[in-house]
Write an enzyme that holds these catalytic residues in place. Structure first.
Site, PDB file in Angstrom:
ATOM      1  CE  LYS A 256      -4.038   2.070   0.159  1.00  0.00           C
ATOM      2  NZ  LYS A 256      -4.544   2.857   1.206  1.00  0.00           N
TER       3      LYS A 256
ATOM      4  CG  ASN B 279      -1.012   5.179  -0.470  1.00  0.00           C
ATOM      5  OD1 ASN B 279      -1.200   4.515   0.542  1.00  0.00           O
ATOM      6  ND2 ASN B 279      -2.004   5.443  -1.298  1.00  0.00           N
TER       7      ASN B 279
ATOM      8  CG  ASN C  85      -1.342   9.070  -2.352  1.00  0.00           C
ATOM      9  OD1 ASN C  85      -1.694   8.355  -3.281  1.00  0.00           O
ATOM     10  ND2 ASN C  85      -1.847   8.941  -1.148  1.00  0.00           N
TER      11      ASN C  85
ATOM     12  CB  SER D 239      -5.822  10.440   0.756  1.00  0.00           C
ATOM     13  OG  SER D 239      -4.593   9.760   0.605  1.00  0.00           O
TER      14      SER D 239
HETATM   15  O1  KPL Z   1      -5.083   5.118  -1.557  1.00  0.00           O
HETATM   16  C1  KPL Z   1      -5.113   6.019  -2.360  1.00  0.00           C
HETATM   17  C2  KPL Z   1      -5.076   7.413  -1.810  1.00  0.00           C
HETATM   18  O2  KPL Z   1      -5.524   8.338  -2.464  1.00  0.00           O
HETATM   19  O3  KPL Z   1      -4.595   7.549  -0.665  1.00  0.00           O
HETATM   20  C3  KPL Z   1      -5.123   5.722  -3.840  1.00  0.00           C
HETATM   21  C4  KPL Z   1      -4.952   4.236  -4.051  1.00  0.00           C
HETATM   22  C5  KPL Z   1      -4.016   6.458  -4.513  1.00  0.00           C
HETATM   23  C6  KPL Z   1      -6.456   6.062  -4.457  1.00  0.00           C
HETATM   24  O4  KPL Z   1      -6.707   7.426  -4.567  1.00  0.00           O
END
Ligand code: KPL
Length: 307
Positions: A185, A189, A193, A256
Protein backbone atom coordinates in the site's frame (compact mmCIF):
# COMPACT_ATOMS: atom_id res chain seq x y z
CA UNK A 1 -18.03 -7.14 22.35
CA UNK A 2 -17.52 -3.40 22.84
CA UNK A 3 -15.47 -1.39 20.33
CA UNK A 4 -14.12 2.09 20.88
CA UNK A 5 -13.17 4.02 17.73
CA UNK A 6 -10.67 6.87 17.66
CA UNK A 7 -10.80 8.92 14.46
CA UNK A 8 -14.21 9.87 13.09
CA UNK A 9 -13.12 10.46 9.50
CA UNK A 10 -14.71 8.56 6.62
CA UNK A 11 -13.26 5.15 7.50
CA UNK A 12 -13.93 5.53 11.25
CA UNK A 13 -17.55 6.48 10.49
CA UNK A 14 -18.03 3.48 8.16
CA UNK A 15 -16.74 1.12 10.84
CA UNK A 16 -18.84 2.71 13.58
CA UNK A 17 -21.97 2.48 11.38
CA UNK A 18 -21.34 -1.11 10.32
CA UNK A 19 -20.48 -2.34 13.85
CA UNK A 20 -23.64 -0.65 15.14
CA UNK A 21 -25.73 -2.17 12.33
CA UNK A 22 -24.39 -5.62 13.27
CA UNK A 23 -25.54 -4.95 16.86
CA UNK A 24 -22.12 -4.56 18.46
CA UNK A 25 -21.56 -2.01 21.20
CA UNK A 26 -19.64 0.83 19.66
CA UNK A 27 -18.48 4.17 21.05
CA UNK A 28 -16.71 6.93 19.16
CA UNK A 29 -14.01 8.77 21.09
CA UNK A 30 -14.16 12.42 20.05
CA UNK A 31 -11.69 15.21 20.70
CA UNK A 32 -13.96 17.99 21.98
CA UNK A 33 -17.36 18.87 23.42
CA UNK A 34 -18.11 20.69 20.15
CA UNK A 35 -17.58 17.44 18.23
CA UNK A 36 -19.91 15.62 20.67
CA UNK A 37 -22.50 18.34 20.12
CA UNK A 38 -22.18 18.03 16.30
CA UNK A 39 -22.77 14.27 16.52
CA UNK A 40 -25.85 14.71 18.65
CA UNK A 41 -27.19 17.35 16.23
CA UNK A 42 -26.88 14.93 13.32
CA UNK A 43 -28.50 12.25 15.54
CA UNK A 44 -25.65 9.86 14.85
CA UNK A 45 -23.73 8.82 11.78
CA UNK A 46 -25.48 9.39 8.48
CA UNK A 47 -24.39 6.62 6.15
CA UNK A 48 -24.98 6.91 2.41
CA UNK A 49 -24.51 3.62 0.59
CA UNK A 50 -23.17 3.25 -2.96
CA UNK A 51 -26.76 3.13 -4.31
CA UNK A 52 -27.54 6.48 -2.65
CA UNK A 53 -29.71 5.09 0.19
CA UNK A 54 -29.22 6.90 3.49
CA UNK A 55 -29.49 5.44 7.01
CA UNK A 56 -28.73 7.01 10.38
CA UNK A 57 -26.95 5.06 13.12
CA UNK A 58 -27.22 6.48 16.59
CA UNK A 59 -23.72 5.56 17.71
CA UNK A 60 -22.63 6.58 21.24
CA UNK A 61 -19.70 8.94 21.80
CA UNK A 62 -17.48 10.20 24.60
CA UNK A 63 -14.29 12.16 25.20
CA UNK A 64 -10.89 10.49 25.65
CA UNK A 65 -10.90 11.65 29.31
CA UNK A 66 -13.76 9.26 30.16
CA UNK A 67 -12.30 6.77 32.62
CA UNK A 68 -14.02 3.51 31.63
CA UNK A 69 -11.63 0.74 30.49
CA UNK A 70 -11.26 0.03 26.78
CA UNK A 71 -11.26 -3.61 25.67
CA UNK A 72 -11.15 -3.22 21.88
CA UNK A 73 -9.81 -0.09 20.21
CA UNK A 74 -9.84 0.76 16.53
CA UNK A 75 -7.63 3.70 15.52
CA UNK A 76 -8.54 5.24 12.17
CA UNK A 77 -6.87 8.61 12.58
CA UNK A 78 -4.43 9.99 10.03
CA UNK A 79 -1.10 8.16 10.31
CA UNK A 80 0.70 11.11 11.96
CA UNK A 81 -1.81 11.04 14.85
CA UNK A 82 -1.60 7.33 15.70
CA UNK A 83 0.76 7.67 18.64
CA UNK A 84 -0.89 10.74 20.17
CA UNK A 85 -4.28 8.99 19.75
CA UNK A 86 -3.01 5.96 21.67
CA UNK A 87 -1.43 8.17 24.32
CA UNK A 88 -4.69 10.09 24.78
CA UNK A 89 -6.38 6.92 26.10
CA UNK A 90 -3.29 5.17 27.54
CA UNK A 91 -4.66 5.12 31.10
CA UNK A 92 -7.79 3.28 29.87
CA UNK A 93 -5.85 0.43 28.25
CA UNK A 94 -4.70 -2.79 29.95
CA UNK A 95 -2.91 -5.98 28.98
CA UNK A 96 -6.35 -7.31 27.89
CA UNK A 97 -6.85 -4.55 25.33
CA UNK A 98 -6.86 -5.32 21.60
CA UNK A 99 -5.79 -2.46 19.36
CA UNK A 100 -6.30 -2.34 15.59
CA UNK A 101 -4.42 0.38 13.66
CA UNK A 102 -6.15 1.10 10.36
CA UNK A 103 -4.33 3.78 8.41
CA UNK A 104 -2.04 4.63 5.52
CA UNK A 105 1.71 4.64 5.73
CA UNK A 106 4.35 2.82 7.71
CA UNK A 107 6.28 3.74 10.82
CA UNK A 108 3.63 4.51 13.45
CA UNK A 109 2.62 0.83 13.65
CA UNK A 110 6.16 -0.20 14.62
CA UNK A 111 6.43 2.72 17.03
CA UNK A 112 3.14 1.74 18.70
CA UNK A 113 4.43 -1.79 19.29
CA UNK A 114 7.64 -0.41 20.82
CA UNK A 115 5.86 2.09 23.07
CA UNK A 116 3.05 -0.28 24.17
CA UNK A 117 4.63 -3.77 24.35
CA UNK A 118 1.92 -4.97 26.76
CA UNK A 119 -0.90 -4.48 24.22
CA UNK A 120 -2.14 -6.88 21.55
CA UNK A 121 -1.73 -4.79 18.40
CA UNK A 122 -2.94 -5.53 14.88
CA UNK A 123 -2.43 -3.45 11.76
CA UNK A 124 -4.91 -3.09 8.94
CA UNK A 125 -5.12 -1.68 5.46
CA UNK A 126 -8.20 -1.12 3.35
CA UNK A 127 -9.28 -0.51 -0.21
CA UNK A 128 -12.74 0.71 0.88
CA UNK A 129 -13.57 4.04 -0.71
CA UNK A 130 -15.43 6.71 1.26
CA UNK A 131 -15.52 10.41 2.00
CA UNK A 132 -17.29 12.75 4.40
CA UNK A 133 -19.72 15.14 2.74
CA UNK A 134 -20.25 16.85 6.14
CA UNK A 135 -19.14 15.95 9.69
CA UNK A 136 -20.49 12.42 10.46
CA UNK A 137 -22.12 12.15 7.01
CA UNK A 138 -20.17 9.43 5.28
CA UNK A 139 -20.61 8.57 1.60
CA UNK A 140 -19.52 5.08 0.58
CA UNK A 141 -17.75 5.46 -2.76
CA UNK A 142 -16.81 1.84 -3.26
CA UNK A 143 -16.60 -1.56 -1.60
CA UNK A 144 -13.11 -2.93 -1.10
CA UNK A 145 -11.46 -5.27 1.33
CA UNK A 146 -9.84 -4.74 4.71
CA UNK A 147 -6.85 -6.91 5.59
CA UNK A 148 -5.88 -7.27 9.24
CA UNK A 149 -2.87 -9.01 10.75
CA UNK A 150 -0.96 -9.25 14.01
CA UNK A 151 2.05 -6.96 14.47
CA UNK A 152 2.82 -7.30 18.18
CA UNK A 153 4.12 -10.35 20.02
CA UNK A 154 0.97 -10.46 22.10
CA UNK A 155 -1.49 -10.37 19.20
CA UNK A 156 -2.80 -13.73 18.07
CA UNK A 157 -2.32 -14.66 14.41
CA UNK A 158 -6.04 -15.46 14.28
CA UNK A 159 -8.53 -12.67 14.57
CA UNK A 160 -11.56 -14.90 15.09
CA UNK A 161 -11.94 -13.76 18.67
CA UNK A 162 -11.75 -10.08 17.99
CA UNK A 163 -13.04 -8.94 14.66
CA UNK A 164 -16.78 -9.38 14.50
CA UNK A 165 -17.56 -11.05 11.19
CA UNK A 166 -19.85 -10.46 9.47
CA UNK A 167 -19.54 -6.79 10.25
CA UNK A 168 -22.29 -5.12 8.20
CA UNK A 169 -21.13 -4.78 4.62
CA UNK A 170 -17.41 -4.69 5.44
CA UNK A 171 -15.29 -7.41 3.91
CA UNK A 172 -12.61 -8.28 6.46
CA UNK A 173 -9.86 -10.82 5.83
CA UNK A 174 -7.01 -11.95 8.01
CA UNK A 175 -3.49 -11.56 6.65
CA UNK A 176 -0.62 -13.76 7.81
CA UNK A 177 1.86 -11.14 6.63
CA UNK A 178 0.28 -7.76 7.14
CA UNK A 179 3.63 -5.98 7.01
CA UNK A 180 3.96 -7.00 3.38
CA UNK A 181 0.43 -5.70 2.62
CA UNK A 182 1.29 -2.40 4.31
CA UNK A 183 4.45 -2.16 2.21
CA UNK A 184 2.45 -2.76 -0.98
CA UNK A 185 0.00 0.00 0.00
CA UNK A 186 2.83 2.41 0.87
CA UNK A 187 4.50 1.68 -2.47
CA UNK A 188 1.30 2.48 -4.39
CA UNK A 189 0.67 5.61 -2.33
CA UNK A 190 4.29 6.74 -2.88
CA UNK A 191 3.86 6.30 -6.64
CA UNK A 192 0.52 8.12 -6.93
CA UNK A 193 -0.13 10.52 -4.05
CA UNK A 194 2.79 13.00 -4.10
CA UNK A 195 2.72 13.38 -7.91
CA UNK A 196 -1.03 14.06 -7.98
CA UNK A 197 -0.66 16.49 -5.08
CA UNK A 198 2.17 18.42 -6.78
CA UNK A 199 0.41 18.54 -10.13
CA UNK A 200 -3.08 19.12 -8.74
CA UNK A 201 -4.51 16.35 -10.89
CA UNK A 202 -6.77 13.31 -10.72
CA UNK A 203 -5.09 9.89 -10.45
CA UNK A 204 -5.85 9.03 -14.10
CA UNK A 205 -3.61 11.85 -15.42
CA UNK A 206 -0.56 9.92 -14.19
CA UNK A 207 -1.35 7.39 -16.92
CA UNK A 208 -2.46 9.68 -19.74
CA UNK A 209 0.28 12.35 -19.41
CA UNK A 210 3.57 11.00 -20.75
CA UNK A 211 5.82 13.28 -18.67
CA UNK A 212 4.05 12.33 -15.45
CA UNK A 213 3.95 8.66 -16.43
CA UNK A 214 7.75 8.74 -16.93
CA UNK A 215 8.20 10.41 -13.58
CA UNK A 216 5.98 7.80 -11.91
CA UNK A 217 8.09 5.06 -13.49
CA UNK A 218 11.31 6.49 -11.97
CA UNK A 219 9.66 6.82 -8.56
CA UNK A 220 8.46 3.21 -8.78
CA UNK A 221 11.90 1.90 -9.72
CA UNK A 222 13.44 3.58 -6.68
CA UNK A 223 10.68 2.35 -4.35
CA UNK A 224 11.08 -1.20 -5.63
CA UNK A 225 14.83 -1.10 -4.87
CA UNK A 226 14.26 0.27 -1.38
CA UNK A 227 11.62 -2.42 -0.72
CA UNK A 228 13.97 -5.14 -1.97
CA UNK A 229 16.74 -3.85 0.36
CA UNK A 230 14.23 -4.22 3.21
CA UNK A 231 13.44 -7.79 2.13
CA UNK A 232 10.05 -6.89 0.61
CA UNK A 233 9.23 -8.38 -2.74
CA UNK A 234 6.21 -6.21 -3.58
CA UNK A 235 3.89 -7.47 -6.36
CA UNK A 236 4.07 -10.30 -8.87
CA UNK A 237 4.48 -7.62 -11.56
CA UNK A 238 6.62 -4.45 -11.62
CA UNK A 239 5.42 -1.74 -9.23
CA UNK A 240 5.09 0.69 -12.15
CA UNK A 241 2.59 -1.62 -13.89
CA UNK A 242 0.64 -2.04 -10.66
CA UNK A 243 0.63 1.72 -9.99
CA UNK A 244 -0.60 2.39 -13.55
CA UNK A 245 -3.38 -0.15 -13.05
CA UNK A 246 -4.50 1.44 -9.79
CA UNK A 247 -4.22 4.97 -11.19
CA UNK A 248 -6.45 3.83 -14.10
CA UNK A 249 -9.04 2.09 -11.92
CA UNK A 250 -9.19 5.18 -9.67
CA UNK A 251 -8.77 7.59 -12.60
CA UNK A 252 -11.51 9.96 -11.40
CA UNK A 253 -10.25 10.09 -7.77
CA UNK A 254 -8.34 12.89 -6.17
CA UNK A 255 -5.70 11.15 -4.06
CA UNK A 256 -5.95 11.55 -0.28
CA UNK A 257 -2.75 13.66 -0.31
CA UNK A 258 -4.14 16.10 -2.86
CA UNK A 259 -7.37 16.35 -0.83
CA UNK A 260 -5.32 17.04 2.32
CA UNK A 261 -3.45 19.85 0.59
CA UNK A 262 -6.61 21.36 -0.91
CA UNK A 263 -8.29 21.31 2.49
CA UNK A 264 -5.27 22.76 4.23
CA UNK A 265 -4.68 19.66 6.36
CA UNK A 266 -1.29 18.09 7.16
CA UNK A 267 -0.36 15.34 4.69
CA UNK A 268 0.86 11.80 5.36
CA UNK A 269 4.03 12.37 3.31
CA UNK A 270 6.31 11.53 6.27
CA UNK A 271 4.63 8.14 6.76
CA UNK A 272 4.72 7.34 3.02
CA UNK A 273 7.66 8.86 1.09
CA UNK A 274 9.40 9.92 4.32
CA UNK A 275 9.34 6.34 5.59
CA UNK A 276 10.80 5.09 2.29
CA UNK A 277 13.57 7.74 2.35
CA UNK A 278 14.48 6.67 5.90
CA UNK A 279 14.81 3.08 4.70
CA UNK A 280 16.86 4.32 1.72
CA UNK A 281 19.25 6.05 4.16
CA UNK A 282 19.51 2.90 6.27
CA UNK A 283 20.31 0.63 3.32
CA UNK A 284 22.20 3.23 1.28
CA UNK A 285 19.80 3.12 -1.66
CA UNK A 286 19.80 5.81 -4.32
CA UNK A 287 16.44 7.66 -4.05
CA UNK A 288 16.76 11.18 -5.54
CA UNK A 289 13.23 11.25 -7.00
CA UNK A 290 11.58 10.31 -3.72
CA UNK A 291 13.77 12.67 -1.70
CA UNK A 292 12.77 15.51 -4.02
CA UNK A 293 9.07 14.64 -3.70
CA UNK A 294 9.40 14.63 0.09
CA UNK A 295 10.89 18.15 0.06
CA UNK A 296 8.42 19.47 -2.50
CA UNK A 297 5.35 18.21 -0.63
CA UNK A 298 6.68 19.58 2.66
CA UNK A 299 7.12 22.97 0.99
CA UNK A 300 3.68 22.83 -0.62
CA UNK A 301 1.87 21.96 2.58
CA UNK A 302 1.50 25.00 4.78
CA UNK A 303 0.38 22.94 7.78
CA UNK A 304 2.60 20.59 9.73
CA UNK A 305 1.21 17.55 11.52
CA UNK A 306 0.43 17.95 15.24
CA UNK A 307 3.07 16.44 17.54
O1 KPL B 1 -5.08 5.12 -1.56
C1 KPL B 1 -5.11 6.02 -2.36
C2 KPL B 1 -5.08 7.41 -1.81
O2 KPL B 1 -5.52 8.34 -2.46
O3 KPL B 1 -4.60 7.55 -0.67
C3 KPL B 1 -5.12 5.72 -3.84
C4 KPL B 1 -4.95 4.24 -4.05
C5 KPL B 1 -4.02 6.46 -4.51
C6 KPL B 1 -6.46 6.06 -4.46
O4 KPL B 1 -6.71 7.43 -4.57
Amino acid sequence: MHWHILGAGAIGCIWAAQLYKSEHDVTLILRSKERLQQLSESQGIIYQSTNGETSTFNVGAELAENNTPIKNLLICTKAYSTISALQSVADRLSSDTNVVLLQNGLGPQQEAVKLFPELSIWAATTTDGAYLSAPYHVVRAGHGETLIGAISMKAQPSLDNIIPTPCGDLKITTSENIEHKLWCKVAINAAINPLTALNNCKNGILVSDTTLANKMQKICEEVEKIAAACGQDLFDKPLYEMARLIASTTAENYSSMLQDIKQNRPTEIEQITGFLCQQADKFECHAPENRMLLQQIKQLSSVTPPT
